[in-house]
Design an enzyme around this catalytic site. Structure first.
Site, PDB file in Angstrom:
ATOM      1  CE  LYS A  26     -24.135  68.463  59.429  1.00 19.15           C
ATOM      2  NZ  LYS A  26     -23.400  69.511  58.670  1.00 19.15           N
ATOM      3  CB  SER A  86     -23.578  72.537  60.840  1.00 16.61           C
ATOM      4  OG  SER A  86     -23.448  72.003  59.536  1.00 16.61           O
ATOM      5  CB  SER A 115     -20.591  72.707  57.946  1.00 19.99           C
ATOM      6  OG  SER A 115     -21.246  73.869  58.373  1.00 19.99           O
TER       7      SER A 115
END
Length: 511
Positions: free
Chosen positions: A91, A171, A195
């Site tokens: 990420k 996220s 997330s």
């Protein structure tokens, strides 16, 4: 981006499921370099074109070279770990030395620190190929109360590979969509509250939000030191367990990890799917489930019983005030923790505190705020940060409420199961996220307890996950239970990259 002609294996991977692709690689004993090339070609064909998932922000320029070196090591008899040679996506709020770390924001487009976050350094030492960085909900979805999950100014909108008009959640949106689409062997997400779990559940993946302090947060763009943690996301329990086993460990720069070396384990090597037999499990049946989700949940419970688990209903204790207290903590920690991180970034990064980011967004509103604003940022800036007199009270309240609730439900039980989330909602730039149904993330996120989601089935072709929640440092037990359920459940349909959920006559009515 790699632009060589597609290999025969790459063409094959475009037409079969990610799970089948992984098995094909194993059957053919493909080299890491061949697998890496194939994943890069798949990204080129499907993320940048084709269904255009927008899940990968950037690929490492030396990915194939990394893989070739690891192949040479294997040929010489050196295998660093169970993940040796695995191409992995990370990420883009986690620092890697070869790529900028943007958190999806144009304010950080020049954030080339040349550093590896300690969790990435551990992955490299274990022999992974750092394949690239994944898109995310900008600033890990803490900017606005009306945000659209999966959108960032740097990467655009991540699309769900099961239905392209629906959210990939967030996220860790890009990691979820990319691993579901077969763009890497596994991926790394981060979570403050949901997330890792939400994008894993909604994209049909296994995701683990570990005990807070098991994985270092150093050189990860922060929201909250009380709740932030990274975790693995994969297509199966064993791969997620293997990745966490090498990510975990103590870091002198992160005091929360002081127990990690003593508590971590080789989770994949010790995996015991038979552990479900005789295991007492608390069943938390949330309000707000649709009939379709309830049916999938009931079928999952039947499979757990058939595998030998003893299921006991539990009720969620009253946690009135938890949401407000948690939100206050996140705002105050965001202001202080983000400033501390930004001070370590290179001179090319011009923002040094939250107020600077707010000003940057206002000055670049057309690019940064075309769909939603920054009301949470503005509210956080108005606080006194962690020096605010209200901070310690809010954190003590949120932690006590979440911990007490979980400990009450876990009393006499090995773990708790509950639906992770409902099915994916439509991506909506007008109204923002319109999530409906339950969420299992809040209590373990605030308390710092581990939380595993495993795909339990589908609702109209959209994946939904089953959550396994346990006490601190109980990752092995959660992985064991998840593997047992996974085996009992069997295979599930792969992504089909449909433009929308195909309801046909059921939606349009009989002619």
């Amino acid at each position: 981006m790699h632009s060589a002609p597609l290999t025969a294996l790459a063409v094959l991977l475009l037409t079969i499921s990610p799970a089948e692709a992984q098995q094909q690689e194993r059957n053919e004993r493909s080299s890491s370099q061949a697998a890496t090339r194939t994943y890069l070609q798949r990204i080129e064909a499907m993320d940048r074109a084709g269904p255009r998932l927008n899940s990968v922000i950037a690929v490492a320029p030396d990915a194939e070279r990394q893989a070739r070196r690891l192949d040479e090591e294997r040929e010489k008899g050196r295998v660093r770990s169970a993940v040796h040679g695995w191409p992995v996506l990370v990420k883009d709020n986690v620092e890697t030395r070869e790529l900028p770390t943007t958190a999806g924001s144009l304010a950080l487009k020049d954030n080339r620190t040349g550093r590896d976050a300690p969790l990435v350094a551990r992955l490299r030492a274990a022999g992974i190929v750092m394949l690239g960085k994944t898109n995310l909900s900008e600033w890990a979805n803490i900017r606005s109360s009306s945000s659209m999950s999966g959108w960032s100014a740097v990467g655009g909108l991540v699309r769900n590979p099961y239905s392209l008009d629906r959210t990939a959640c967030g996220s860790s949106s890009g990691t979820g969509a990319a691993i579901a689409a077969g763009f890497a062997r596994a991926g790394v997400g981060t979570e403050t509250d949901g997330s890792v779990i939400c994008p894993s559940a909604i994209n049909g993946l296994v995701g683990m939000k570990p005990t807070l302090g098991l994985v270092s947060r150093t050189h990860v763009v922060p929201i909250s030191h009380s709740q932030d943690t990274a975790g693995p996301m994969a297509t199966n329990v064993r791969d997620a367990a293997a990745l966490l086993g090498v990510m975990a460990g103590s870091d002198p720069a992160d005091p929360a990890t002081r127990e990690a070396d003593a508590k971590k384990g080789d989770y994949a090597a010790r995996l015991n799917p038979a552990a479900l037999r005789g295991m007492r499990i608390g069943v938390l049946r949330p309000e707000g489930m649709s009939d379709a989700l309830a049916a999938v949940f009931d079928a999952a419970l039947d499979r757990l019983r058939a595998a030998g688990a003893v299921l006991v209903p539990v009720e969620r204790p009253d946690t009135k005030g938890l949401g407000d207290a948690e939100f206050d903590v996140l705002k105050m920690e965001l202001k202080s923790d983000l400033a501390a991180y930004l001070k370590t970034t290179p001179p090319a990064v011009k923002v040094r505190r939250l107020a600077d980011v707010i000003a940057f967004n206002r000055a670049n509103a057309a690019a940064e705020m075309p769909f939603f604003g920054q009301d949470i940022f503005e509210a956080a800036e108005k606080t006194g940060g962690t020096a605010d007199p209200a901070y310690k009270t809010a954190r003590a309240k949120s932690l006590a409420l979440a911990t007490r609730a979980l400990d009450t439900m876990l009393a006499g039980n090995a773990l708790i199961v509950s639906p992770s989330y409902g099915a994916a909602w439509l991506s909506d730039p007008v109204h923002g996220d319109q999530a409906g149904g339950p969420s299992a993330s809040g209590l373990p996120a605030v308390a710092g307890y581990p939380h595993l989601t495993v795909p339990m089935g589908q609702v109209l072709g959209l994946p939904v996950g089953l959550s396994f929640i346990g006490r601190k440092w109980s990752e092995q037990r959660l992985f064991d239970a998840g593997a047992g359920f996974e085996a009992a459940r069997g295979a599930l349909p792969a992504p089909r990259y449909l433009p929308s959920v195909a309801a046909g006559a059921r939606l349009e009515g009989a002619e």
